[in-house]
Write a protein that holds these residues in place. Structure first.
Motif, PDB file in Angstrom:
ATOM      1  N   THR A  13    -121.424 -34.979 107.048  1.00  0.00           N
ATOM      2  CA  THR A  13    -122.550 -34.677 107.936  1.00  0.00           C
ATOM      3  C   THR A  13    -123.335 -33.481 107.398  1.00  0.00           C
ATOM      4  O   THR A  13    -124.566 -33.513 107.349  1.00  0.00           O
ATOM      5  CB  THR A  13    -122.071 -34.414 109.369  1.00  0.00           C
ATOM      6  N   THR A  72    -115.455 -35.858 107.579  1.00  0.00           N
ATOM      7  CA  THR A  72    -116.605 -36.209 108.416  1.00  0.00           C
ATOM      8  C   THR A  72    -117.584 -35.053 108.492  1.00  0.00           C
ATOM      9  O   THR A  72    -118.787 -35.242 108.360  1.00  0.00           O
ATOM     10  CB  THR A  72    -116.144 -36.608 109.832  1.00  0.00           C
ATOM     11  N   ARG A  87    -119.515 -30.239 114.838  1.00  0.00           N
ATOM     12  CA  ARG A  87    -119.898 -31.619 114.548  1.00  0.00           C
ATOM     13  C   ARG A  87    -121.131 -32.011 115.352  1.00  0.00           C
ATOM     14  O   ARG A  87    -122.085 -32.588 114.825  1.00  0.00           O
ATOM     15  CB  ARG A  87    -118.752 -32.583 114.860  1.00  0.00           C
ATOM     16  N   ASN A  98    -113.910 -36.859 115.865  1.00  0.00           N
ATOM     17  CA  ASN A  98    -113.476 -36.028 114.743  1.00  0.00           C
ATOM     18  C   ASN A  98    -114.308 -34.775 114.671  1.00  0.00           C
ATOM     19  O   ASN A  98    -115.512 -34.830 114.526  1.00  0.00           O
ATOM     20  CB  ASN A  98    -113.607 -36.800 113.427  1.00  0.00           C
TER      21      ASN A  98
END
Length: 182
Positions: A11, A7, A152, A177
């Motif tokens: 990103t 993830t 994130r 996540n």
């Protein structure tokens, strides 16, 4: 590679693709993440086309002396504050000559800091025209999880700014996540 790492990589790749498409660059000012934002960005192929560099400003004195965060603000509110994150993002943008500046500051644990509980994090993205977005996070988990969630969150904040999808995400994250790579 874990799902969380996948993830984060996706990103970071999306952020870099958007920056390259716009002909823009990014720099990061990191406190609690200690270089993880820069590591995530530079792990993606082609990062050199958009990443200018980073400053790990772990100490309060570095936030003031290198990034230009106002000492009075740091004295009044401490390092874990939205206005501090905003000034860090603007400071690294100027210092490294980037179109966009990112910042992370917060409490990863194990103890509270500046009267803020563990899991309190502020992320910021400063861009062209003085545009700056700050997001406050209330994160759960251990130190590693809080740090990875912060990475994130700041990458998603920038991606939202770059794709003009501002406001599509909640302002608070509890879980999900993270982007801490093993």
């Amino acid at each position: 590679m874990s799902a969380a790492s996948d993830t984060c990589a996706l990103t970071a790749s999306a952020v870099l693709a958007a920056l390259v498409a716009r002909g823009e660059t990014v720099a990061a000012a990191e406190s609690l993440t200690g270089g993880l934002v820069a590591a995530g960005l530079t792990a993606a192929p082609g990062a050199s086309r958009a990443v200018r560099g980073s400053v790990t400003a772990y100490a309060t004195e570095v936030k003031a002396g290198v990034l230009g965060v106002e000492e009075e603000l740091l004295g009044e509110r401490g390092a874990v504050d939205g206005a501090v994150a905003r000034q860090m993002a603007r400071g690294v943008r100027k210092l490294l000559g980037a179109d966009w500046g990112l910042a992370t500051t917060g409490v990863a644990g194990p103890d509270a800091q500046d009267g803020k509980p563990v899991g309190t994090v502020f992320v910021a993205a400063a861009g062209p025209g003085g545009r700056t977005r700050v997001r406050e996070l209330a994160l759960n988990g251990d130190r590693s999880r809080i740090r990875s969630e912060s990475v994130r969150a700041v990458l998603e904040l920038l991606l939202n700014e770059l794709t003009e999808n501002v406001g599509a995400k909640d302002t608070e994250h509890n879980g999900g996540n993270g982007c801490l790579q093993p």
